[in-house]
Write an enzyme that holds these catalytic residues in place. Structure first.
Site, PDB file in Angstrom:
ATOM      1  N   GLY A  91      17.403 -10.310   1.797  1.00  0.00           N
ATOM      2  CA  GLY A  91      17.279  -9.172   0.646  1.00  0.00           C
ATOM      3  C   GLY A  91      16.828  -8.282  -0.125  1.00  0.00           C
ATOM      4  O   GLY A  91      15.524  -7.287   1.046  1.00  0.00           O
ATOM      5  N   SER A 123      13.553 -13.509   5.848  1.00  0.00           N
ATOM      6  CA  SER A 123      13.046 -11.760   4.856  1.00  0.00           C
ATOM      7  C   SER A 123      12.752 -12.682   4.045  1.00  0.00           C
ATOM      8  O   SER A 123      11.683 -12.696   3.915  1.00  0.00           O
ATOM      9  CB  SER A 123      14.239 -10.667   5.053  1.00  0.00           C
ATOM     10  N   ALA A 124      12.926 -12.206   3.016  1.00  0.00           N
ATOM     11  CA  ALA A 124      13.551 -12.590   1.205  1.00  0.00           C
ATOM     12  C   ALA A 124      13.053 -14.077   0.766  1.00  0.00           C
ATOM     13  O   ALA A 124      12.071 -14.046   0.245  1.00  0.00           O
ATOM     14  CB  ALA A 124      13.916 -11.749   0.223  1.00  0.00           C
ATOM     15  N   HIS A 160       9.018  -9.175   8.761  1.00  0.00           N
ATOM     16  CA  HIS A 160       9.336  -8.090   9.660  1.00  0.00           C
ATOM     17  C   HIS A 160       8.643  -6.914  10.070  1.00  0.00           C
ATOM     18  O   HIS A 160       8.245  -5.384   9.776  1.00  0.00           O
ATOM     19  CB  HIS A 160      10.119  -6.836   8.602  1.00  0.00           C
ATOM     20  N   GLU A 195       9.805  -9.327  14.462  1.00  0.00           N
ATOM     21  CA  GLU A 195      11.134 -10.031  14.370  1.00  0.00           C
ATOM     22  C   GLU A 195      11.642 -10.771  15.077  1.00  0.00           C
ATOM     23  O   GLU A 195      10.738 -10.241  16.586  1.00  0.00           O
ATOM     24  CB  GLU A 195      12.194  -8.417  14.117  1.00  0.00           C
TER      25      GLU A 195
END
Length: 234
Positions: A91, A123-124, A160, A195
């Site tokens: 997020g 991700s985060a 990413h 990714e």
């Protein structure tokens, strides 16, 4: 002992939410011998979905009813201290770190993972495992107490990662942005995760998993390719 799995993202190409990560997560949990243990989920990076919605989505995507979000706990620090597996979703990295500081959870989270709890992030959730969040791609929508993160992995992480200029985009490439960071912080090292790929960290070693090699950037701007299924000292 550190047992950590850091995924670049929740999706890869057209495979659907966490679909590409299922086998990586299952294999990781088997290696950690915690496959049936409850999984404590931290949904704080979610901004456009509620904690309940996020918990439900991750449960359904991974087909695991033993995932329990920390927002159900009246004592989040105690929940962390007892957890054998900790899962942190993606997020907004600034929001995630802001809430970890707000609820005074950052230090106990670091301590619990260093004690042996298995950590999975994407991700985060991957970004905060590094030294700081200064190489996140996210917009700073809120100001955390500090940019200092869990520092479980003593380097910077850039999830990413996309190499080169995106067609039609006239701003800086990812390499140019990371070079700016290294110019300002020449003693740091960045691990850029494309990714579909992940870092498997065990103690002082990393293994590259998934679909693409990982790039390691150092000052002056130079890159080293870390190949799939290879193990490296970091």
């Amino acid at each position: 002992m550190l047992n950590i799995l850091l995924l670049s993202s929740s999706s890869y190409k057209e495979t659907g939410y966490l679909t590409h990560a299922k086998n990586l997560i299952e294999n990781f949990l088997e290696e950690c011998d915690v496959k049936q243990d409850p999984i404590l989920f931290i949904p704080y990076a979610g901004v456009r979905r509620t904690n309940e919605e996020y918990e439900k989505k991750v449960k359904e995507s991974l087909n695991k009813e033993n995932i329990i979000s920390i927002h159900h706990s009246n004592n989040p620090q105690e929940a962390i201290s007892k957890a054998k597996v900790i899962l942190v979703g993606g997020g907004n990295t600034f929001m995630l770190l802001y809430k970890l500081y707000k609820y005074d959870l950052l230090n106990c989270l670091t301590q619990r993972i260093k004690e042996g709890a298995c950590y999975i992030g994407w991700s985060a959730g991957s970004n905060i495992a590094g030294k700081s969040i200064k190489t996140t791609n996210d917009m700073p929508i809120i100001m955390p107490k500090s940019f200092d993160a869990l520092n479980l992995f003593p380097h910077q992480i850039n999830p990413h990662f996309i190499s080169g200029k995106i067609q039609g985009h006239n701003g800086e490439s990812r390499e140019e942005r990371l070079e700016e960071f290294l110019i300002a912080n020449p003693k740091e090292t960045i691990y850029a995760i494309p990714e579909g790929s992940a870092l498997r960290i065990k103690d002082d070693k990393i293994k590259i998993l998934g679909h693409n090699s990982v790039l390691k950037f150092e000052y002056p701007m130079k890159s080293t390719t870390l190949n799939l299924d290879q193990e490296y000292l970091y």
